[in-house]
Design an enzyme around this catalytic site. Structure first.
Site, PDB file in Angstrom:
ATOM      1  N   ARG A 240      18.977  46.840 -21.523  1.00  0.00           N
ATOM      2  CA  ARG A 240      18.014  47.982 -21.125  1.00  0.00           C
ATOM      3  C   ARG A 240      18.441  49.048 -22.069  1.00  0.00           C
ATOM      4  O   ARG A 240      19.463  49.510 -22.620  1.00  0.00           O
ATOM      5  CB  ARG A 240      18.342  48.670 -19.671  1.00  0.00           C
ATOM      6  CG  ARG A 240      17.903  47.740 -18.314  1.00  0.00           C
ATOM      7  CD  ARG A 240      16.449  47.809 -18.342  1.00  0.00           C
ATOM      8  NE  ARG A 240      16.147  46.823 -17.347  1.00  0.00           N
ATOM      9  CZ  ARG A 240      15.549  46.064 -17.451  1.00  0.00           C
ATOM     10  NH1 ARG A 240      15.482  45.302 -18.848  1.00  0.00           N
ATOM     11  NH2 ARG A 240      15.098  44.805 -16.589  1.00  0.00           N
ATOM     12  N   GLU A 269      11.190  54.242 -23.243  1.00  0.00           N
ATOM     13  CA  GLU A 269      10.119  53.101 -23.527  1.00  0.00           C
ATOM     14  C   GLU A 269       8.885  53.771 -22.954  1.00  0.00           C
ATOM     15  O   GLU A 269       8.814  54.337 -21.741  1.00  0.00           O
ATOM     16  CB  GLU A 269      10.453  51.842 -22.973  1.00  0.00           C
ATOM     17  CG  GLU A 269      11.482  50.986 -23.749  1.00  0.00           C
ATOM     18  CD  GLU A 269      11.572  49.693 -23.244  1.00  0.00           C
ATOM     19  OE1 GLU A 269      10.592  49.075 -22.477  1.00  0.00           O
ATOM     20  OE2 GLU A 269      12.558  49.110 -23.619  1.00  0.00           O
ATOM     21  N   HIS A 287      10.014  44.938 -26.482  1.00  0.00           N
ATOM     22  CA  HIS A 287      10.424  44.455 -25.116  1.00  0.00           C
ATOM     23  C   HIS A 287      10.017  42.865 -24.957  1.00  0.00           C
ATOM     24  O   HIS A 287       9.272  42.679 -24.057  1.00  0.00           O
ATOM     25  CB  HIS A 287      10.118  45.305 -24.312  1.00  0.00           C
ATOM     26  CG  HIS A 287      10.805  45.257 -22.959  1.00  0.00           C
ATOM     27  ND1 HIS A 287      11.240  46.295 -22.148  1.00  0.00           N
ATOM     28  CD2 HIS A 287      11.359  44.090 -22.341  1.00  0.00           C
ATOM     29  CE1 HIS A 287      11.865  46.119 -21.156  1.00  0.00           C
ATOM     30  NE2 HIS A 287      12.276  44.712 -21.349  1.00  0.00           N
TER      31      HIS A 287
END
Length: 327
Positions: A240, A269, A287
């Site tokens: 993360r 993000e 991602h």
């Protein structure tokens, strides 16, 4: 009037999942390939039994409160830090995720980032495409050997364990740090060595992050800990984004206090610390950890089954709040 459960889907899923949703539910959905605004999310939730959402959707207490009849929030992800689980539990709403199906694809992505940044693949690609290559040269784009180097795993869940299997093929020494240490017999079986986090950072050629995002892991890798890494070492993050202090990482890369970073996730993000774009020693991916056809399809199958179960009064298989119906 149909007896099928009413489900709101925030973004299109792979075809097999869409087929099942359309067959077994009254489906409403976001037809555009973009994240919804909060207002759109609130509007979409009205009158439905279940929500099937993405990691990019913020499901806070205001969203949950907007539909008193909501039964389940099915998150299309392993992580669930985008959902206020405590608030959902208080409101007797099941929250589910999609564990166990993306370990290999995410480990593969971490490995791809290791190769890309250490062997300077992206730099080399830009160099060739720019028409600058004049042929082989002995000192051109020298990188770091992966074979025989030391891999430090921060976190040892399913993905961390998948990394161990890949490291064996490259004759790597594997160190690990985890909140809970394995038994010594299991360590010997896996061929790994437990060290404290500071030692792992100081000894590893590659530091690969595999922890969940919690209050305790936010900015786990900060300026101090980046300073403990070797100047020849690389940081890899497929966990993360907020696990890493992105501003501190930028400074470390700019000053070459570490050799480079391979990042598939980012702190805010889809916003990325702007200075990272200018750095040749950072490989940036959008991602992609679980982005294979097979994995995203399996994730969809789990998410749909979880949502249908929760909507129809059954206990979903992948609960992250197993006590939701006991308070």
């Amino acid at each position: 009037m149909s007896d099928l459960p009413r489900i709101f889907l925030t973004r299109e899923l792979p075809p097999a999942s869409m087929k099942r949703l359309r067959e077994y539910s009254q489906l409403t959905m976001n037809d555009e390939d973009r994240s919804l605004s909060k207002q759109e999310l609130l509007e979409g939730l009205q009158g439905v039994d279940g929500l099937l959402c993405q990691l990019t959707d913020i499901i806070d207490d205001e969203v949950l409160a907007s539909n008193p009849n909501l039964k389940v929030v099915s998150n299309y992800a392993v992580g669930f830090n985008n959902v206020d689980v405590a608030a959902a539990t208080k409101r007797k709403i099941a929250v589910t995720n999609t564990p166990g199906v993306l370990s290999d694809s995410t480990a593969d992505m971490a490995w791809a980032l290791m190769f890309a940044v250490a062997r300077r693949v992206v730099e080399g690609d830009r160099f060739v495409r720019g028409g600058h290559w004049q042929g082989w040269a002995p000192l051109q784009y020298l990188g770091l050997d992966i074979s025989g180097s030391t891999l430090g795993l921060v976190g040892l869940g399913r993905i961390g364990r998948a990394m161990i299997q890949r490291a064996k093929g490259f004759d790597m020494k594997v160190l690990y740090w985890n909140r809970t240490r394995m038994e010594s017999g299991e360590e010997r079986k896996l061929g790994v060595e437990y060290v404290e986090l500071d030692q792992l950072l100081a000894q590893s050629d590659f530091v690969s992050l595999h922890v969940a995002l919690t209050e305790g892991t936010k900015h786990l890798i900060d300026e101090r800990r980046l300073g403990q890494m070797k100047p020849t070492a690389y940081l890899i993050n497929t966990a993360r984004g907020p696990v890493v202090d992105e501003k501190a990482l930028l400074r470390a890369l700019q000053t070459n206090s570490i050799a480079g970073a391979g990042l598939d996730v980012f702190e805010n993000e889809p916003e990325i610390e702007p200075g990272l774009f200018q750095l040749d020693n950072a490989v940036l991916a959008p991602h992609l950890g679980s982005a294979t056809i097979a994995t995203r399809t399996k994730m969809g199958e789990l998410a749909v089954e979880n949502c249908l179960a929760g909507c129809t009064g059954k206990r979903p298989a992948n609960l992250v709040n197993p006590d939701y119906d006991r308070n």
